[in-house]
Scaffold this motif. Structure first.
Motif, short mmCIF file in Angstrom:
data_model
loop_
_atom_site.label_atom_id
_atom_site.label_comp_id
_atom_site.label_asym_id
_atom_site.label_seq_id
_atom_site.Cartn_x
_atom_site.Cartn_y
_atom_site.Cartn_z
N GLU A 1 0.82 -1.22 0.00
CA GLU A 1 0.00 0.00 0.00
C GLU A 1 0.85 1.27 0.00
N TYR A 2 2.12 1.16 0.38
CA TYR A 2 3.00 2.32 0.37
C TYR A 2 3.81 2.42 -0.93
N ASP A 3 3.46 1.56 -1.91
CA ASP A 3 4.22 1.50 -3.16
C ASP A 3 3.37 1.83 -4.38
N THR A 4 2.24 2.46 -4.19
CA THR A 4 1.36 2.72 -5.34
C THR A 4 1.98 3.70 -6.32
N HIS A 5 2.96 4.50 -5.86
CA HIS A 5 3.64 5.41 -6.79
C HIS A 5 4.44 4.62 -7.83
N ILE A 6 4.89 3.43 -7.47
CA ILE A 6 5.61 2.58 -8.42
C ILE A 6 4.63 2.00 -9.45
N ILE A 7 3.45 1.61 -8.98
CA ILE A 7 2.42 1.14 -9.91
C ILE A 7 2.03 2.27 -10.86
N ASP A 8 1.93 3.49 -10.34
CA ASP A 8 1.60 4.63 -11.19
C ASP A 8 2.65 4.83 -12.28
N ALA A 9 3.92 4.67 -11.92
CA ALA A 9 5.00 4.81 -12.91
C ALA A 9 4.90 3.73 -13.98
N ILE A 10 4.61 2.50 -13.55
CA ILE A 10 4.44 1.39 -14.49
C ILE A 10 3.28 1.66 -15.43
#
Length: 350
Positions: free
Chosen positions: A286-295
């Motif tokens: 849940e603290y890594d959604t910025h990485i999903i956004d980049a993907i």
């Protein structure tokens, strides 16, 4: 389907190579935990909370009942905003802010103390195996992204004299006029920027060896008298701390990233990758959604073909991991494939 029934890492790589698909790598803390789980883990790091001389921090860890530094940092940040809004006690606000800074600096110091002493403490066979793993991407024009802050990947690439690992750092001549007059050049510290267009290694959340001087982004190096950790320790003793994303939530991490030219460049590069992305030791929490956004930016939704990210391959170890990735699969705008992470030959042949 169970984890043991998933495709192996070799099958993933063989398939991508057969398709001549450009591939990139993203790894998280699992990369280092696979080397030594007693060193590189949140539980190991959190032992250092007992050594912090701050009652507020100790009480907060007890109340939240967690070993997750990121969560505690998030709660502290929230607490600071609440206190600023509802409290007139400036002394309380000051104490909370001080506790927050103590936690961040203590985390960096803890990582330093928990590291192997230097690169040669990593066994030769493990070093070579890890280099082969990374080189599968680097030697084929792929990019490697890390959310780790430790020195393991840097050590491995330097020790094996990687020809394809470019981190964007180089030295500048500080006396060009004197050089024109045939005097010896004086070189700067290793500074980031000169070679960023050729960069293949990206530390998305910073790293222990990268420092922001306020003017330049510098990389610390070892010399004949001091190992790298010793040099880092000297900087930290002078109150100079590495670039290190310690904020709790994904938005806080992204805010930190966007305010640093090195971090923002690395993040932007992730948003521009094409082909396929293989991930290892990164759980997309849940603290890594910025990485999903980049993907998802790289996936360029709506563009049917062409230069974009087509798929991501996510490694999982347990049934719990597998079920979690299946639950969040819909958040990705490219095809999601899941493979058995236990079959990855990072530190030993499998």
């Amino acid at each position: 389907m169970e984890v043991k029934d998933l495709m192996t890492y070799k099958e993933v790589i063989d398939s991508l190579n057969a398709k001549k698909r450009q591939k990139h790598l993203l790894f998280g803390n699992g990369f280092s935990i696979a080397y030594d789980p007693t060193i590189f883990s949140y539980n190991a790091l959190s032992k250092f909370i007992d050594d912090i001389d701050n009652d507020l921090l100790k009480k907060l860890f007890e109340v939240i009942n967690t070993k997750n530094f990121e969560l505690v940092m998030q709660q502290l940040d929230n607490f600071i905003e609440i206190a600023k809004t509802f409290s007139t006690d400036q002394n309380l606000i000051k104490k909370i802010i001080e506790a927050n800074e103590i936690l961040k600096t203590s985390l960096i110091e803890a990582v330093q103390k928990l590291h192997p002493e230097h690169v040669f403490k990593v066994p030769e066979e493990k070093s070579k195996c890890c280099h082969l793993f990374l080189n599968e991407y680097l030697s084929k024009e792929g990019k490697v992204f890390s959310t780790n802050y430790d020195l393991l990947p840097y050590w491995i690439l330097m020790r094996n004299e990687s020809k394809f690992a470019i981190d964007g750092f180089g030295r500048e001549v500080e006396n060009p006029d004197e050089v024109l007059r045939k005097q010896d050049p004086i070189f700067s510290e290793l500074q980031w920027g000169k070679h960023k267009k050729e960069q293949t290694i990206f530390y998305l959340h910073g790293a222990l060896l990268i420092f922001d001087t306020g003017i330049e982004i510098e990389k610390e190096t070892y010399d004949i008298e001091h190992y790298l950790l010793q040099k880092i320790n000297e900087r930290m003793a002078d109150k100079s701390y590495p670039i290190f994303v310690t904020a709790g939530s994904a938005q806080e991490k992204l805010n930190h990233i966007s305010h640093n030219k090195y971090l923002s460049y690395c993040y932007d590069e992730l948003t521009e990758i094409e082909g396929s992305l293989v991930t290892f030791g990164f759980n997309f929490g849940e603290y890594d959604t910025h990485i999903i956004d980049a993907i998802n930016k790289a996936a360029k939704q709506g563009q049917r073909a062409g230069n974009k990210l087509h798929s991501v391959y996510i490694g999982v170890y347990s049934e719990e991991n597998l079920n979690y990735i299946k639950e969040i699969e819909h958040k990705f705008r490219c095809k999601v494939n899941i493979y058995n992470a236990a079959t990855v030959p990072i530190w030993e042949d499998k």
